[in-house]
Design an enzyme around this catalytic site. Structure first.
Site, short mmCIF file in Angstrom:
data_model
loop_
_atom_site.label_atom_id
_atom_site.label_comp_id
_atom_site.label_asym_id
_atom_site.label_seq_id
_atom_site.Cartn_x
_atom_site.Cartn_y
_atom_site.Cartn_z
N LYS A 239 -9.14 -19.42 -5.32
CA LYS A 239 -8.72 -18.32 -4.48
C LYS A 239 -9.86 -17.32 -4.37
O LYS A 239 -10.26 -16.71 -5.37
CB LYS A 239 -7.47 -17.63 -5.06
N GLY B 101 -0.09 -5.32 -5.16
CA GLY B 101 0.63 -4.58 -6.20
C GLY B 101 1.49 -3.45 -5.68
O GLY B 101 2.09 -2.72 -6.48
N ALA C 162 0.16 -11.01 -1.47
CA ALA C 162 0.13 -9.57 -1.77
C ALA C 162 1.14 -8.79 -0.94
O ALA C 162 1.28 -9.00 0.26
CB ALA C 162 -1.25 -8.96 -1.57
N GLY C 163 1.82 -7.90 -1.63
CA GLY C 163 2.71 -6.96 -0.96
C GLY C 163 4.19 -7.24 -1.11
O GLY C 163 5.02 -6.36 -0.90
N ASN D 174 2.50 -11.78 -7.71
CA ASN D 174 2.35 -11.56 -9.15
C ASN D 174 3.19 -10.37 -9.60
O ASN D 174 4.17 -10.48 -10.33
CB ASN D 174 0.88 -11.38 -9.51
N THR D 175 2.85 -9.18 -9.09
CA THR D 175 3.51 -7.96 -9.57
C THR D 175 5.00 -7.94 -9.25
O THR D 175 5.79 -7.38 -10.02
CB THR D 175 2.82 -6.72 -8.96
#
Lengths: 264, 67
Positions: A101, A162, A188-189, A210-211
């Site tokens: 990535k 995040g 993301a997001g 992830n987050t």
């Protein structure tokens, strides 16, 4: 019906890609990954902590590369050069593993991609035989350029890394999917399950997060929710949603045979 | 006496040793690491053959959790 996700010729049954950062410990990391059903996990490459016990537990023990496809990232890199060096180290670390990535960031406040450096790094990495999944802005022109360079997946942000702000510009994601034939994966997001479902309903090939999982009050339960949302969104996309009819109701029950009113 | 820079920190070495010897001294032998010397990857197969020079810059990395 739910055809597999194919990245660089390899088939995956899960369309949920999960990051391994920010968990309480490796036990929670592994439990969340298992609950998510993910097959592809991102990892970061960092300097060893000199002076610390070299025998402390390792991510590779908790999340064995024999069970998960590793996707080493370039998080924290702000130049093409640093990103390329990081992934060369990753390839050496992971015995020649070439699926990576790429992300080259613009500034530490927004973590927004620097697409000029990203494109420069992608050119070098593709030439060196890497299979590059690339984090980028939701710019359809840049996405197409990255595909033309030879990236194996285009991974636009839905909102800032995040932030958990969800999918802020579904129209741009659609523009990217209209132009690009390699998998488009929202990276993301995503903040909660409905965000993942929306991404998949739009027709994205997958979602990377992830987050949203690690930052939930109960990460393992959220991982399970994300698995279901990703699957539900994919099935809804494949099913083909009904057309929207603005200001025009349509009854679901028969309009004939309704009993008569007894009031005059 | 030579000085090498490992992950940004200066480290004096009594003698010009091999990368394999340095890695053993750090306790990393057999661990999943990767090494870069002055910007170039050092394949594991070359750890024993490559002898460190004064001023060498080494990066030694591992895989950690990340998104």
């Amino acid at each position: 019906m739910n055809n597999p996700l194919i990245i660089a010729g390899k088939s995956y049954s899960s369309r949920l890609l999960v990051g391994t950062g920010k968990y309480k410990d490796f036990t929670e990391t592994r439990a969340a990954l298992d609950a998510s059903g993910t097959e592809i996990v991102t990892v970061a490459i960092r300097r060893t902590n000199l002076g610390q016990n070299p025998n402390e537990p390792s991510l590779l023990d908790a999340v064995p590369p024999s069970k998960f496809t590793y996707l080493p990232n370039t998080a924290g890199c702000y130049s093409a050069d640093d990103a390329v060096r990081t992934l060369r180290l990753a390839r050496e670390l992971l015995d020649g593993h070439s699926l990576v990535k790429l992300e080259v960031l613009g500034d530490p406040q927004s973590l927004y991609p620097n697409v000029i450096e990203t494109i420069a790094a992608a050119r070098i990495l593709v030439a060196e035989g890497f299979q590059v999944m690339v984090y980028t802005s939701d710019d359809p022109i840049v996405a197409k350029q990255l595909e033309d360079i030879g990236c194996v997946a285009i991974m636009p942000l839905a909102s800032l890394i995040g932030s958990g702000m969800g999918i802020l510009n579904p129209w741009n994601l659609q523009l990217i999917m209209d132009r690009v034939s390699v998998p488009v994966i929202v990276d993301a997001g995503v903040g909660t399950a409905s965000d993942a479902a929306i991404a998949m309903e739009l027709g994205c090939a997958g979602v990377l997060m992830n987050t949203a999982i690690a930052g939930a009050q109960n990460p393992v339960l959220m991982a399970s929710a994300m698995k279901k949302a990703t699957e539900a969104g994919r099935e809804a996309f494949l099913a083909g949603r009904m057309p929207k009819k603005l200001y025009s109701a349509s009854p679901s029950s028969p309009t004939a045979g309704i009993i008569a009113s007894v009031r005059n | 006496m030579i000085t090498v820079h490992i992950n940004g920190a200066a480290r004096p070495l009594a003698d010009a040793c091999s990368i394999a010897a340095l890695i053993a001294e750090l306790g990393y032998t057999g661990k999943r690491i990767a090494t870069e010397r002055n910007g170039d990857i050092v394949p594991r197969s070359q750890y024993a053959a490559q002898i460190l020079n004064d001023g060498d810059k080494l990066e030694i990395v591992v895989a950690v959790g990340g998104g």
